[in-house]
Enzyme design. Structure first.
Site, PDB file in Angstrom:
ATOM      1  CG  ASP A 192       0.188   9.571  -1.254  1.00  0.00           C
ATOM      2  OD1 ASP A 192      -0.628  10.311  -0.681  1.00  0.00           O
ATOM      3  OD2 ASP A 192       1.245   9.189  -0.718  1.00  0.00           O
ATOM      4  CB  SER A 203       2.701   5.831   9.120  1.00  0.00           C
ATOM      5  OG  SER A 203       2.237   5.755   7.788  1.00  0.00           O
ATOM      6  CG  LEU A 204       3.100   2.625   5.685  1.00  0.00           C
ATOM      7  CD1 LEU A 204       2.513   2.266   4.328  1.00  0.00           C
ATOM      8  CD2 LEU A 204       2.589   1.685   6.760  1.00  0.00           C
ATOM      9  N   GLY A 205       7.592   3.828   6.558  1.00  0.00           N
ATOM     10  CA  GLY A 205       9.021   3.716   6.295  1.00  0.00           C
ATOM     11  C   GLY A 205       9.705   5.058   6.375  1.00  0.00           C
ATOM     12  CD  GLN A 206      13.502   5.610   9.437  1.00  0.00           C
ATOM     13  OE1 GLN A 206      12.610   5.983  10.211  1.00  0.00           O
ATOM     14  NE2 GLN A 206      14.721   5.335   9.869  1.00  0.00           N
TER      15      GLN A 206
END
Length: 592
Positions: free
Chosen positions: A393, A240-243
């Protein structure tokens, strides 16, 4: 005169920095660039952080303008002459530095208060989802039917709807759902386990946009740094925030992982947080006005927002990763590995780390899982009971197996700090757990701040005792006759099931579970879930005892725990697992 001297000094400092920059190393240039960015950012925020505003004379204004102009020319000269340090003014890819980089509530409100149309449009979209859902949940199910508190089937139905709604609302709400999914003192168990299914995997954004972010951040052509980043090919993984991309460094042919943040993600996340904070304040006012519930909504949202903004800062993640490498690798020699960080190419939106070539632990052969799961358990216990810096996480994708058979940890965007005093109390808690001492566990919960000091121990202790008895954490009277160490024997209920039972108690009694404890629970559930794929009879409690006892002895001395330790070591050897290690066995031998 004092202010003019300060600005002239600042100008001289920048000129001096420019001269030093020409002869300094690449790392120093990067640090200087970040210092300049931060200085410009803070100076922009001065009017909105409550600093006093003064009226300046024309002469003072002229001096200030001259100093700022000189400083600007100096900064511009640095940026133009040495592009490797990255663009100064476009560091956040926005012309308006009022948008805060960290979780600054005043700055956030100042920025979005001036954008009412954008906020109204997004707010109507959010309310269109949450108002119908919560109206049915609270008015119909909670106030009228009054069944949802005890009806697990009904809780499951609304939990599924909540998960689907958060997914539709986007990345920020997905992250919020994941944050709440580890808080058993806030939601019933059915909601927790459904929200833990939230996946932040979303369609990737175009690689050409990722290349633009990299070039904007680093200030050079992507082909000058990386080899193999094709605009027509997608990433290895997207969230969702990056790749993430797998590429080579041009300078040394090392294979690296390049994590790139989504364009404008910082803006959109802060916008949703701004709206959610207003909604949280409204909910909290209603609850505290018409009920006796403790106000926690805004504090919970602020905790979540602070963690999310830190996750968006890849410089912070790089620092976390280096710290974990320093803490864990020396303590678990030849067992654990944390990838190297390439700080030279890391900014707030781009993170470059060593590429780990290996499969996920969860997808490895059973013998590999059986060998490395105890390493994972010890690794997380070290973070909990010793270093006080916890990987927040943990999921199967973050646990890999290297080519030489080590357990590799990745993704350090979210970390939790455990207070040092709590690490000691947690160690004592594990000793009480091994003894089956439920009253001792209740007292530990009070010391940890889980429970208020005036909690009704007489009613809570029997409820907890029932959970531990059903989980077979203590032996029956026939088995434990003549044996004071009661916990390391027999097959126990799996950790997730114990957690499920405890979550019900946390919700019904006045528990206030710290974030780090909830994260620890989730980490252990993940490890157990991976372990049972390799060994269906895996016992997480038994796996955790060797290190926990060694840590207890090192903290509290041998007098208090040696009797337990002797019996534990003997039982562990009987069950075919390692005892307390050479050092612990030697101490026990000396005490005979």
């Amino acid at each position: 005169m004092l202010h003019s001297q300060k600005f002239l000094f600042s100008s001289k400092l920048l000129i001096s920095s420019k001269q030093n920059l020409q002869t300094s190393s690449g790392m120093y240039r990067d640090q200087l660039a970040r210092m300049l960015r931060l200085r410009l950012y803070r100076s922009k925020l001065q009017p909105i952080e409550g600093r006093s505003k003064k009226k300046w004379s024309k002469s003072k204004k002229l001096v200030i303008a001259s100093a700022v102009g000189a400083g600007s020319l100096t900064v511009g000269g640095i940026a133009s002459q040495d592009p490797s340090i990255g663009p100064i003014y476009e560091f956040e890819n926005t012309a308006d530095y009022d948008l805060p980089m960290d979780y600054n509530i005043q700055a956030m409100q100042h920025y979005f208060n001036s954008r009412p149309i954008e906020i109204m449009q997004r707010t109507f979209g959010i309310l269109g989802e949450i108002v119908p859902y919560f109206s049915r949940l609270f008015i119909w199910e909670h106030l009228i039917r009054r069944k949802i508190k005890t009806h697990e089937g009904l809780q499951k139905k609304y939990a599924v709807e909540l998960r689907e709604m958060l997914t539709r609302l986007g990345p920020c709400f997905i992250k919020l759902g994941q944050a709440v999914s580890i808080r058993p003192d806030i939601l019933p168990s059915a909601f927790l386990f459904e929200l833990q299914k939230l996946c932040d995997a979303v369609p990737s954004f175009p690689t050409k946009d990722a290349i633009e972010v990299i070039e904007s951040e680093l200030g050079v052509k992507v082909t000058d740094i990386f080899e193999g980043l094709d605009p027509e090919e997608g990433p290895i993984a997207a969230a969702s925030l990056g790749q993430v991309y797998r590429v080579k460094l041009v300078e040394n042919d090392k294979v690296v992982a390049v994590k790139v943040q989504r364009p404008d993600m910082h803006h959109y996340v802060l916008r949703d947080i701004y709206i959610m904070r207003f909604i949280s304040r409204t909910f909290q006012w209603i609850k505290t006005t018409f009920t006796y519930q403790r106000p926690f909504d805004v504090a919970l949202l602020d905790t979540f927002a602070n963690a999310t903004l830190k996750e968006l800062d890849y410089i912070n993640e790089a620092s976390n990763q280096r710290r974990c490498k320093e803490h864990l690798e020396p303590r678990l020699k030849d067992k654990i590995y944390v990838p190297e960080v390439f700080g030279k190419y890391t900014t707030r939106k781009v993170l470059v780390t060593e590429w780990i070539e290996g499969a996920q632990l969860a997808k490895s052969p059973p013998d590999v899982i059986n060998r490395l799961i105890p390493v994972g358990v010890e690794c997380f216990l070290i973070q909990l009971l010793e270093t006080g810096f916890f990987h927040a996480d943990p999921h199967p994708g973050n646990l890999l197996v290297t080519q030489d058979g080590k357990l590799a940890l990745i993704d350090f965007g979210l970390m939790a700090d455990v207070p040092i005093q709590d690490t000691k109390t947690m160690t004592k808690t594990i000793v009480h757990l091994m003894q089956g001492d439920v009253p001792g566990l209740v007292q530990d919960a009070i010391e940890l701040g889980f429970l208020p000091e005036n909690v009704d121990k007489d009613s809570l202790t029997p409820v907890l005792q029932k959970v531990f008895d059903s989980a077979q954490l203590a032996l029956t009277d026939q088995v434990k006759q003549g044996l004071t160490f009661k916990a390391v024997q027999g097959r126990r209920k799996q950790f997730w099931a114990v957690s499920f039972d405890l979550n019900k108690i946390f919700y019904l009694y006045p528990f206030l579970v710290p974030d780090y404890f909830a994260l620890i629970t989730r980490a252990m559930i993940v490890l157990e879930g991976i372990a049972v794929t390799g060994d269906p009879e895996f016992d997480l409690f038994r796996s955790a005892y060797p290190y926990s006892l060694k840590r207890a002895i090192s903290l509290f001395g041998y007098t208090g725990v040696v009797k337990i330790a002797k019996e534990a070591s003997a039982k562990m050897m009987e069950m075919g697992i390692q005892g307390l290690g050479e050092e612990g066995e030697q101490v026990l031998e000396n005490l005979k």
